[in-house]
Design an enzyme around this catalytic site. Structure first.
Site, PDB file in Angstrom:
ATOM      1  N   GLY A   1      33.230  48.781  48.116  1.00 20.52           N
ATOM      2  CA  GLY A   1      32.548  49.997  48.560  1.00 20.52           C
ATOM      3  C   GLY A   1      33.464  51.175  48.787  1.00 20.52           C
TER       4      GLY A   1
ATOM      5  N   GLU B   1      36.040  51.963  47.032  1.00 23.85           N
ATOM      6  CA  GLU B   1      36.710  52.327  45.789  1.00 23.85           C
ATOM      7  C   GLU B   1      35.681  52.982  44.851  1.00 23.85           C
ATOM      8  OE1 GLU B   1      38.621  48.776  44.343  1.00 23.85           O
ATOM      9  OE2 GLU B   1      39.575  48.389  46.281  1.00 23.85           O
TER      10      GLU B   1
ATOM     11  N   HIS C   1      38.705  49.428  39.667  1.00 23.26           N
ATOM     12  CA  HIS C   1      39.086  49.386  41.071  1.00 23.26           C
ATOM     13  C   HIS C   1      40.026  50.548  41.376  1.00 23.26           C
ATOM     14  CE1 HIS C   1      37.670  45.147  41.905  1.00 23.26           C
ATOM     15  NE2 HIS C   1      37.617  45.201  40.581  1.00 23.26           N
TER      16      HIS C   1
ATOM     17  N   TYR D   1      49.533  38.855  43.091  1.00 23.66           N
ATOM     18  CA  TYR D   1      49.241  38.080  44.293  1.00 23.66           C
ATOM     19  C   TYR D   1      47.977  37.285  44.029  1.00 23.66           C
ATOM     20  CZ  TYR D   1      45.926  41.853  45.376  1.00 23.66           C
ATOM     21  OH  TYR D   1      44.907  42.771  45.316  1.00 23.66           O
TER      22      TYR D   1
ATOM     23  N   GLU E   1      42.921  48.690  37.710  1.00 21.53           N
ATOM     24  CA  GLU E   1      43.216  49.568  38.849  1.00 21.53           C
ATOM     25  C   GLU E   1      43.538  50.946  38.272  1.00 21.53           C
ATOM     26  OE1 GLU E   1      42.948  48.460  41.863  1.00 21.53           O
ATOM     27  OE2 GLU E   1      43.001  46.280  41.630  1.00 21.53           O
TER      28      GLU E   1
END
Length: 486
Positions: free
Chosen positions: A123, A125, A223, A283, A305
């Site tokens: 939410g 992003e 994202h 990660y 991203e």
């Protein structure tokens, strides 16, 4: 109001904990290394302290959910010849999850690859929802004017979901209305954290049903919080941070590089070599959407991203769009400009069949469609491959080595049916009679010669029919030059 010393210490502790999770904020959730997965349940899908303060000034210039909904329907009215608008479900707070399909035959089934873009998974992003509407409008404005726009509209079914998480956007936090990170809510291949469907969120269920209904070749979710193209696997079996490649690792590196190299500055990243990263190496996360798409949907998904700042000022959106425009277009266009495409047919009937295609040495398969028997296999160019088509009840067939260079390769397969001992299965005719019934063909004495003659004639007719079917298949073309495996 004054804050007591114990309370101030507590606030400092919470602030420190939140700071430690900042690195993991881009793709969502917390570092769960060392946790006991038997006790994870839905607890670790709750975001707890992950509720950043988003001011009115930050929100100004972004479309509200209702404004986005109006923009989607306005697009459908403006571009009805190449689009359709539909919903795949509703959010927790009952807001429709609207999708724009863009194609010259939107809503129709075709022997073409399908691609989906998903925005606003988290939410907080919101850049993806704005950029995806700009993409849709650019395609509408440039169809039949720009070669790349025309290629996409006429050869791909592009589905755009601007917001997967409208409730989180309205609440100005990361999770959905139940404060669940939707990028942690999918079934996971390593751990059973999300196997209980009672905990699964309606937005997640909508995506899963959508993938099961549509046959997507590839996908990407947008994202914010970093600038990198992320690819599977997202997690590791032992929860360690390390490079953990999936069977199609080379292909995913190629797809991520298509995006990164087309971007204004993503490939120049000092943090990520070439602007791309393996998710587990960055990660590890578990219950992510991209791994589930690849495993259960045969859909090659990237997590993109596209903005270092999660919620940049609205005035920066046109620049972010321009930086990502060619990346988005080239990624979608790569479905038809590269890879291996074709159809699978049954030799005895000439009809398309929903077989599967594998690349020798790559432990994953792509299924052909039920309707047209078409398949679309993304694979990294610049190498030689052996392609194998198979289906239960048919003999598998492999090609000679195929060199995949700068263009796509078109390859049809015609599979021969088989039986328990490699013999052709007995088929029923349209009357329901078994053509191989022992009593029907049991002959003795004087009838033996007649039986042999009839058998010979039937064999000749079958061979002629098979040749005619194969000849008819050869007339089908994706392009003027199509290798055929027969």
């Amino acid at each position: 109001m004054a804050i007591s010393r114990p309370h101030s210490r507590l606030l400092l502790l919470l602030h420190a904990i939140f700071a430690l999770t900042t690195q993991a904020a881009a793709r969502g959730g917390h570092d769960r290394s060392g946790t006991d997965d038997r006790n994870l349940g839905s607890f670790y899908r709750n975001l707890l302290q992950d509720k950043p303060r988003i001011t009115e000034e930050m929100v100004r210039g972004y479309m509200s959910n209702h404004e986005l909904e109006n923009a989607i329907h306005a697009f459908g009215s403006r571009c009805p010849n190449i689009s359709r608008i539909y919903s795949i479900g509703k959010s927790v707070n009952n807001f429709p999850l609207w999708v724009i399909e863009i194609s010259d035959k939107a809503g129709q089934k075709e022997a073409e690859p399908a691609f989906k873009f998903i925005g606003n998974v988290h939410g907080d992003e919101p850049v993806g929802r704005e950029v995806l509407m700009l993409l849709a409008n650019w395609l509408c404005d440039n169809y039949l004017k720009d070669p790349l726009a025309t290629l996409i509209v006429e050869n791909v079914h592009l589905h755009i979901l601007p917001t997967m998480n409208p409730d989180g956007f309205a609440l100005r936090w990361r999770g959905n209305a139940n404060n669940i990170d939707l990028n942690r809510d999918f079934p996971d291949q390593f751990f059973s954290i999300n196997n209980d469907i009672n905990y699964r969120q309606p937005e997640t269920k909508a995506i899963m049903n959508w993938v099961n209904q549509e046959r997507f070749t590839a996908s990407a979710s947008l994202h914010g919080g970093a600038l990198v193209a992320n690819y599977p696997w997202d997690g590791t079996r032992d929860k360690s941070k390390q490079y953990y490649g999936c069977p199609d690792d080379k292909t995913f590196q190629y797809m991520a590089s298509v995006y990164s190299q087309s971007h204004h500055n993503m490939s120049l990243s000092k943090e990520f070599e070439g602007g791309i990263t393996n998710g587990a190496f960055w990660y590890p996360i578990y219950g992510g959407m991209q791994d589930w798409n690849y495993i259960h949907g045969g859909c090659f998904e990237l997590t993109l991203e596209i903005s270092d700042n999660k919620w940049p000022k609205a005035a920066e959106l046109p620049v972010i769009w321009e930086h990502n425009r060619m990346s988005m277009l080239n990624l979608v266009a790569s479905l038809v400009k590269s890879g291996i495409h074709g159809r699978i047919f049954a030799a005895d009937t000439g009809q398309p069949i929903p077989g599967s295609v594998m690349i020798k040495g790559v432990d994953s398969k792509v299924n052909a469609s039920m309707t047209f028997g078409d398949y679309h296999r993304i694979i990294a160019p610049g190498e030689k491959y052996e392609v194998i088509a198979s289906m239960e009840g048919f003999r598998p067939k492999a090609t000679r080595t195929v060199l995949l260079e700068g263009e796509s390769v078109n390859l049809d397969f015609i599979l021969d049916p088989n039986g328990p001992d490699g013999k052709m299965k007995l088929l029923r005719n349209h009357c329901g009679c078994r053509c191989g019934d022992d009593k029907l063909f049991h002959m003795q004495g004087p009838n033996l010669g007649l039986y042999l003659l009839v058998s010979f004639v039937l064999l000749i007719l079958y061979l002629l029919f098979k040749r005619k079917s194969a000849s008819r298949l050869l007339t089908y073309r994706y392009s003027p030059r199509r290798p055929i495996a027969v």
